[in-house]
Each structure stands twice: as C-alpha cells, then as structure tokens.
Design an enzyme around this catalytic site. Sequence first.
Site, mmCIF file in Angstrom:
data_model
loop_
_atom_site.group_PDB
_atom_site.id
_atom_site.type_symbol
_atom_site.label_atom_id
_atom_site.label_comp_id
_atom_site.label_asym_id
_atom_site.label_seq_id
_atom_site.Cartn_x
_atom_site.Cartn_y
_atom_site.Cartn_z
ATOM 1 N N TYR A 98 0.650 -1.185 0.133
ATOM 2 C CA TYR A 98 0.066 -0.189 -0.138
ATOM 3 C C TYR A 98 0.817 1.189 0.015
ATOM 4 O O TYR A 98 0.550 2.267 -0.685
ATOM 5 C CB TYR A 98 -1.019 -0.139 1.195
ATOM 6 C CG TYR A 98 -1.815 -1.000 1.298
ATOM 7 C CD1 TYR A 98 -2.327 -1.749 0.236
ATOM 8 C CD2 TYR A 98 -2.247 -1.591 2.717
ATOM 9 C CE1 TYR A 98 -3.426 -2.661 0.441
ATOM 10 C CE2 TYR A 98 -3.280 -2.447 2.774
ATOM 11 C CZ TYR A 98 -3.713 -3.060 1.613
ATOM 12 O OH TYR A 98 -4.791 -3.945 2.028
ATOM 13 N N GLY A 305 -11.974 -7.161 -0.932
ATOM 14 C CA GLY A 305 -12.058 -6.485 0.608
ATOM 15 C C GLY A 305 -11.109 -4.920 0.328
ATOM 16 O O GLY A 305 -11.065 -4.564 -0.807
ATOM 17 N N GLU A 306 -10.322 -4.520 1.417
ATOM 18 C CA GLU A 306 -9.681 -3.473 1.310
ATOM 19 C C GLU A 306 -10.284 -2.171 1.003
ATOM 20 O O GLU A 306 -9.886 -1.092 0.731
ATOM 21 C CB GLU A 306 -8.237 -3.639 0.458
ATOM 22 C CG GLU A 306 -7.730 -5.111 0.819
ATOM 23 C CD GLU A 306 -6.492 -5.294 -0.163
ATOM 24 O OE1 GLU A 306 -6.024 -4.448 -0.581
ATOM 25 O OE2 GLU A 306 -6.422 -6.584 -0.377
ATOM 26 N N GLY A 307 -11.734 -2.066 1.035
ATOM 27 C CA GLY A 307 -12.457 -1.070 0.374
ATOM 28 C C GLY A 307 -12.615 -0.958 -0.875
ATOM 29 O O GLY A 307 -13.279 -0.013 -1.324
#
EC number: 2.4.2.21
Length: 338
Positions: A98, A305-307
């Site tokens: 990230y 996931g992860e937004g």
Amino acid sequence: MKAPFTSLAGFRAVFETLPQVDAEAVEAATARNETLTKPKGALGRLEDLAIWYAGWIGDGRPALERPQVAIFAGNHGIAARGVSAFPPEVTVQMVANYRAGGAAVNQLCHVAGASMTVTELELDRPTLDFTVSPAMTEDELVAALAAGWEAVDDESDLLVVGEMGIGNTTAAAAIAAALFGGTAAEWTGRGSGVAGSALEAKTRVVAEGLERHGDALSDPLEVLRCLGGREIAAMAGAIARARVGRTPVILDGFICTSAAAVLHALTPSALDHAIAGHVSAEGAHPAALARIGKEPLLDLGMRLGEGTGAIVAINILRSAVACLSGMATFAEAGVSGG
C-alpha cells in the site's frame, strides 16, 4: 479528532445523542431535483443518492470533493489455525505494498480522486485465538476503536473504510453469526480462496468461537471484543466518528459490513449516514446487508475487500451529486415542460 472515550461505556455513550440528517438540506435538494432539466425520476437511484448525500453534508446543492479511504491493518491469532489461503506475514507485506502504491486499492483511489491513509494496529502482536479466549481485552478493543475514530479526516466529505488482516473473514463470519443468529456454516465463506477441507476447518473455528463465548454474545461490543480483530474494531470506530461528524460513508464488503453491524446492533440509526457500495462474492454478504437494511449499488463479483468495492462506487455517488448540483433548471435553460 481525539476520541472522546477511554472505555467501552464511553463509546456506548456516543450513541445516546447522535446528530440527525439536515432536514432543510434534504428539502432544498428535493425541491431543486424536481426543477432540473429531465423527466421526474429519470435518473433513478442517482436522485435518491444525491438527496441522501445533501442531507448528511448539510447543503442542498452539495459538492463531493474530498473523499477519504481509511485502511486498517491487524493480525489475528486464529490465522494460525489455517483459516486462510495466505500466511499471516502477508498482512505486513501488503501494508508495505500500500505504502509503495502497488495495490489495487491504490489504483482505485487514484481513479476516484480519494486520499488514502493506512493505520497499522500492532501487527507484531496478533489478537488471541478466539477459540481459546477473547480475541481482545477491553483496553485493546477501546484502543482499536479510538484508532479508527482518530484516523478520520475531519475535512473529508465522504469516508470509505477498508481492511487488511489475514484471517479476518473468519472473524467477520463469527461476528455475523453472533449478531444475526444462524449456524457457523451459514456465515462462513471462502474468504481468500479456501475450499474443501480448509473451508470445513474454517467453519469449525467459527463454531468453536461461538460456543466458547456464547454467554457473552448478547452484547454487540462483547461480540466485537471476543470474536473480532483490531482492524475490524477500528473500522467500527471510524464509521462511528463519521456518524457523529455527519460525514457520509460508503460501506465495502463482508468484513466492513460485519464491523458496521456491531454499530447497527447498538442502535440502528448508527448507520443512517451509510450506504452499501457493492455486494461482494463472499456468500454471506447479501444476507448481512439485508440484516442492516442496506441495498448495494454494485454487484461486480468482487471479493478483495480493502475498501475496493466501495471505492468503485465513489464515482457513482459523485455522478449523482454532480447532476443535482450542476444541472440547469427548466427556467435557467429556457426549456419548456418544467
């Protein structure tokens, strides 16, 4: 903003006096929408989204300019039980990814014009295995809730929360089963891709956790403490902070929905400021959304996931807001029929 609580009792108190939607802004946005150069209702759900957003922002002609994506990372003791297709060290590795800009969430944030923050939650100290003991102490849960609360940018006008944590679909399944009822099998899915005997083992872990903590599971915050993870608690804290600040939220997938469901169980109005960005391919997600009364915007078969699914939905909401605020009225355009 520093969290206004130092105990679970203090966190509960947050929900006793929640601000309401701005009724005047809703009225103004609704009135404006009826005068725009289009047949009534022609933009479908976009019209409802824009009016909803206007009410929470408090502006009948709003703008969406500063979306924030807040990612929370935590490790789970249950990961040692083989509930994921990936080893626990992937959490730390993905956080590095990230920060280097190499993940899917980075690319989607760029496209959506969203800022992105990453909060690491004691990655060197996983939660405890919830089949043996509560995942967190009360102090640990409060710290995670506060970390989420304090990660929210007070200048943002939209919030998406995401997560990274090997084993967290197992924790999310346990939370959902505890809050909504039903069997472990009903709420446990493939997560990172487990199948066959690995999925059976994952389901057993959820069932063991529910049995181990059965006496405590009538309290939503005890559900979160006993079965959750630091990153799931932080997401709940961030969503709560947004509710207090009247910042609209787009919910992501199954893990995010499980975090939000804890707040919904405390008081259903805790999620009035939130919409569901998408329904994920994690099998229990549609049922979880139904239980908290949210209709997803998108169904793209995503399960990262992860937004990520919620981030894709940002530009749908932005389009809705742009039409409400930017279109001409019939009178302004000199168009007949308005």
